[in-house]
Design an enzyme around this catalytic site. Structure first.
Site, PDB file in Angstrom:
ATOM      1  CE1 TYR A 146      -3.025  -3.007   0.201  1.00  9.43           C
ATOM      2  CE2 TYR A 146      -3.771  -2.279   2.343  1.00  9.43           C
ATOM      3  CZ  TYR A 146      -3.854  -3.152   1.279  1.00  9.43           C
ATOM      4  OH  TYR A 146      -4.776  -4.173   1.309  1.00  9.43           O
ATOM      5  CE  LYS A 195       1.088 -17.908  -1.947  1.00 15.62           C
ATOM      6  NZ  LYS A 195       0.249 -19.090  -1.715  1.00 15.62           N
ATOM      7  CG  ASP A 227      -2.319 -20.013   0.272  1.00 12.60           C
ATOM      8  OD1 ASP A 227      -1.494 -19.839   1.195  1.00 12.60           O
ATOM      9  OD2 ASP A 227      -2.058 -20.700  -0.728  1.00 12.60           O
ATOM     10  CG  ASP A 251      -6.898  -4.224   4.217  1.00  4.23           C
ATOM     11  OD1 ASP A 251      -7.852  -4.082   5.003  1.00  4.23           O
ATOM     12  OD2 ASP A 251      -6.827  -3.628   3.117  1.00  4.23           O
ATOM     13  CG  ASP A 255     -12.135  -6.169   6.877  1.00  2.00           C
ATOM     14  OD1 ASP A 255     -11.774  -5.562   7.900  1.00  2.00           O
ATOM     15  OD2 ASP A 255     -12.656  -5.613   5.896  1.00  2.00           O
TER      16      ASP A 255
END
Ligand code: NAD
Length: 360
Positions: A146, A195, A227, A251, A255
């Protein structure tokens, strides 16, 4: 203990929920012999109304002079509020991004806890929710994808977009230390999510996290690919204590973790820098649809205040008392409208604050 607490009441339900959190803090001060001095700060729409901008230098300086900041929420209804006629950099949300940046708040903490009494709201299968869960997602907030360089350009006649995912060892080390420190106050387990089978940034992440872990022999460290983590959160959430991860993974996972609790009005959060300073706020927004009606659930803000007691002031006993009072009130069947179920007693925002304060 003498504590200087900046208070951003903010917009929408913000002033109502912050008022109740202060009520609970005042009760803690009285019971445990502390002094909490509050300084009202303007941010978001409330700041636009007074100063024409969502964040002023004065607010930043005043926040820096405090030990911690407790916030309600900011923002209004994008369709009807005049704040959204302004250009994006002058809208309420720009104030929030600005203050996070100005205070260097690189560590975002979001607990996801399943209250036994609210299990019916949990969207997971009953045999999974029966085990309960109590986890905390520690998300890096100021680096990664980001914040990396980005561009969109035509390459050989083809439109091509590039975003850059970059982390340096210092950024990883400081967030990892935060995660291990917090795990020491909890069940002493850190699951670092990356990852590393694909990304260089993740391979460095893993290496530095392992180095930091050497300083915390009591904490059990595990690694998980992102994942797999997304699956495990809905399959076996009880396995997690602290989940440590980079900005974009955090992020998404935070959520996901908050939604499996099923109760947005219950979720607290904290954003920390490399001192004891923190900005504490509920995970939800300013709920303009119910503002000013004494209907908002103040529990997320009250639990954010408990996080402030624990993480900025190291007042663990007092934080435990606030969390126990919340559990007690739920056990006794009191509910605001958002978590109301059959057989429970409807409670206004003000009554909920009173009930929790009374039980401390
Ligand atoms: P929201 O979280 O404000 O509301 C979503 C739904 O949940 C609404 O129906 C609302 O009534 C309900 N709700 C939220 N908190 C509640 C509470 N404590 N008690 C009872 N019900 C509650 O999300 P939104 O509607 O998408 O956003 C509204 C405004 O909030 C926007 O301006 C948005 O930008 C802002 N926002 C601010 C923050 C923040 O201050 N950190 C975070 C998210 C959204």
């Amino acid at each position: 203990m003498n504590c200087r607490i900046g208070v951003i009441s903010g917009d929408g339900i913000g002033p109502e929920i912050v008022r109740e959190a202060r009520k609970v803090l005042d009760r803690v001060a009285e019971r445990y012999g502390h002094s909490f001095v509050y300084k009202e700060l303007l941010l978001g729409g409330a700041s636009i109304d007074v100063h024409g901008v969502p964040l002023t230098e004065e607010t930043i300086e005043q926040a820096k002079a405090c030990d911690a900041v407790l916030m309600g929420s900011i923002g209004g209804d994008a369709k009807t509020s005049p704040w959204y006629q302004l250009e994006p950099s002058r809208r309420p949300e720009a104030g929030l991004l600005g203050i996070r940046k100005a205070l260097n708040l690189f560590a975002n903490l979001r607990p996801a806890y399943l209250y036994e009494e609210l299990r019916a709201a949990c969207p997971l299968r009953e045999d999974i929710s029966a085990a309960g869960f109590d986890m905390l997602i520690m998300r890096e907030l100021t680096g990664g994808l980001y914040f990396g360089a980005r561009k969109t350009e035509e390459v050989d006649g083809v439109l091509t977009a590039v975003d850059t995912l970059s982390y340096n060892e210092h950024e990883i080390r400081r967030i990892a230390k935060r995660a291990f420190d917090i795990a020491m106050k909890r069940r002493k387990k850190v699951c670092s999510v990356d990852k590393a089978n694909v990304l260089d940034s993740s391979r460095l992440w893993r290496r530095i996290v392992e180095e930091v872990a050497e300083d915390y022999p009591e904490v059990e460290l595990s690694h998980m690919y992102v994942d797999n983590c997304a699956m495990q959160l809905v399959l076996h959430p009880a396995q997690f204590d602290v989940i440590l991860t980079e900005n974009m993974f955090g992020d998404i996972l935070s959520d996901e973790a908050s939604m499996v609790t099923g109760s947005i009005g219950m979720l607290s959060s904290a954003s920390l820098n490399d001192t004891k300073f923190g900005l504490y706020e509920p995970s939800h927004g300013s709920a303009p649809d119910i503002a000013g009606q004494d209907r908002a659930n103040p529990i997320a803000t009250i639990l954010s205040a408990a996080m402030m007691l624990r993480y900025t002031f190291d007042l663990d006993r007092e934080a435990d008392a606030v969390e126990a009072a919340v559990r007690q009130v739920l056990k006794e069947g009191f509910r605001t409208g958002d978590i109301l179920s059959e057989g429970c007693t409807y409670t206004t925002t003000t009554q909920m604050g009173d009930l929790i304060a009374d039980r401390i």
